[in-house]
Design a protein around this motif. Structure first.
Motif, PDB file in Angstrom:
ATOM      1  N   LEU A  64       1.501  28.948  88.672  1.00 25.25           N
ATOM      2  CA  LEU A  64       1.899  29.557  87.275  1.00 25.25           C
ATOM      3  C   LEU A  64      -0.135  28.629  87.016  1.00 25.25           C
ATOM      4  CD1 LEU A  64       4.948  29.722  85.966  1.00 25.25           C
ATOM      5  CD2 LEU A  64       3.973  31.147  86.836  1.00 25.25           C
ATOM      6  N   LEU A  65      -0.812  29.633  86.012  1.00 27.18           N
ATOM      7  CA  LEU A  65      -1.823  29.147  85.573  1.00 27.18           C
ATOM      8  C   LEU A  65      -2.165  29.763  84.098  1.00 27.18           C
ATOM      9  CD1 LEU A  65      -4.460  30.984  88.554  1.00 27.18           C
ATOM     10  CD2 LEU A  65      -3.115  28.880  88.329  1.00 27.18           C
ATOM     11  N   SER A  66      -3.025  28.651  83.649  1.00 23.72           N
ATOM     12  CA  SER A  66      -2.977  29.225  82.237  1.00 23.72           C
ATOM     13  C   SER A  66      -4.563  29.801  82.369  1.00 23.72           C
ATOM     14  CB  SER A  66      -3.512  27.356  81.814  1.00 23.72           C
ATOM     15  OG  SER A  66      -4.915  27.376  82.075  1.00 23.72           O
ATOM     16  N   LYS A  67      -4.809  30.808  81.140  1.00 20.49           N
ATOM     17  CA  LYS A  67      -5.530  31.423  81.069  1.00 20.49           C
ATOM     18  C   LYS A  67      -6.767  31.223  81.862  1.00 20.49           C
ATOM     19  CE  LYS A  67      -6.344  32.690  76.553  1.00 20.49           C
ATOM     20  NZ  LYS A  67      -6.792  33.258  75.167  1.00 20.49           N
ATOM     21  N   GLU A 127      -7.508  28.494  83.655  1.00 21.95           N
ATOM     22  CA  GLU A 127      -7.107  28.412  84.970  1.00 21.95           C
ATOM     23  C   GLU A 127      -7.168  30.314  85.851  1.00 21.95           C
ATOM     24  OE1 GLU A 127      -4.699  24.563  85.396  1.00 21.95           O
ATOM     25  OE2 GLU A 127      -3.621  26.224  84.861  1.00 21.95           O
ATOM     26  N   ARG A 180       5.332  34.474  78.921  1.00 25.24           N
ATOM     27  CA  ARG A 180       5.381  34.181  77.917  1.00 25.24           C
ATOM     28  C   ARG A 180       6.632  32.542  77.661  1.00 25.24           C
ATOM     29  NH1 ARG A 180       1.848  35.867  73.493  1.00 25.24           N
ATOM     30  NH2 ARG A 180       2.772  34.040  72.780  1.00 25.24           N
ATOM     31  N   GLN A 228       2.360  38.733  82.257  1.00 28.86           N
ATOM     32  CA  GLN A 228       1.826  37.406  81.651  1.00 28.86           C
ATOM     33  C   GLN A 228       3.343  36.447  81.734  1.00 28.86           C
ATOM     34  OE1 GLN A 228       1.484  36.922  77.524  1.00 28.86           O
ATOM     35  NE2 GLN A 228       1.750  38.632  76.911  1.00 28.86           N
ATOM     36  N   LYS A 231       0.999  24.727  93.105  1.00 33.72           N
ATOM     37  CA  LYS A 231       0.711  25.025  91.739  1.00 33.72           C
ATOM     38  C   LYS A 231       0.877  26.729  91.920  1.00 33.72           C
ATOM     39  CE  LYS A 231      -1.788  24.269  87.288  1.00 33.72           C
ATOM     40  NZ  LYS A 231      -3.010  24.118  86.822  1.00 33.72           N
ATOM     41  N   LEU A 272       2.714  29.574  74.117  1.00 33.38           N
ATOM     42  CA  LEU A 272       2.787  29.216  75.736  1.00 33.38           C
ATOM     43  C   LEU A 272       2.434  30.097  76.773  1.00 33.38           C
ATOM     44  CD1 LEU A 272       1.740  26.854  77.754  1.00 33.38           C
ATOM     45  CD2 LEU A 272       4.389  26.285  78.075  1.00 33.38           C
ATOM     46  N   THR A 273       1.475  30.241  76.766  1.00 37.14           N
ATOM     47  CA  THR A 273       1.700  31.845  78.150  1.00 37.14           C
ATOM     48  C   THR A 273       1.080  31.270  79.511  1.00 37.14           C
ATOM     49  OG1 THR A 273       0.896  33.323  76.113  1.00 37.14           O
ATOM     50  CG2 THR A 273       0.769  34.220  79.080  1.00 37.14           C
ATOM     51  N   ARG A 274       1.503  31.767  80.484  1.00 36.80           N
ATOM     52  CA  ARG A 274       0.649  31.536  82.189  1.00 36.80           C
ATOM     53  C   ARG A 274       1.328  32.547  82.796  1.00 36.80           C
ATOM     54  NH1 ARG A 274      -1.116  27.572  80.138  1.00 36.80           N
ATOM     55  NH2 ARG A 274       0.322  25.198  79.932  1.00 36.80           N
ATOM     56  N   ASN A 282       1.279  34.473  87.220  1.00 33.69           N
ATOM     57  CA  ASN A 282       1.360  34.381  88.395  1.00 33.69           C
ATOM     58  C   ASN A 282       0.509  35.009  89.351  1.00 33.69           C
ATOM     59  OD1 ASN A 282       1.747  35.036  91.060  1.00 33.69           O
ATOM     60  ND2 ASN A 282       3.673  34.550  90.674  1.00 33.69           N
TER      61      ASN A 282
END
Length: 86
Positions: A27-30, A32, A57, A55, A25, A62-64, A66
């Motif tokens: 890319l992480l969510s905010k 995570e 976008r 970030q 994995k 939806l933002t992910r 690294n």
């Protein structure tokens, strides 16, 4: 005769894809990201507003992130102690 995908992969010496194990994995969510860094999600929002962290976008909502890029960006803001009292 090949009966399953695993047998086909074994025959062709290609690793089978398990969605949770073989693909890391990246890319992480905010939430995570906050958990990985040991801060609150609100702190992540503050860093985004101050443009301290990068970030990705993917859409308007939806933002992910690294983790490696965020950690390297935050290392620029790390406070380093100089000197000290004897």
């Amino acid at each position: 005769m090949i009966r399953s995908i695993d047998e086909a992969c074994a025959a062709s010496k290609t690793p089978a894809l398990n969605t949770n194990e073989s693909i890391p994995k990246r890319l992480l969510s905010k939430r995570e990201l906050a958990r990985a860094l040991g801060v609150s999600p609100r702190t992540i929002e503050n860093w985004l507003a101050a443009k301290k962290i990068p970030q990705l976008r993917l859409s308007a909502r939806l933002t992910r992130f690294n983790l490696a890029r965020v950690e390297s960006a935050l290392s620029r803001y790390e406070v380093k102690e100089v000197g000290g009292r004897p």
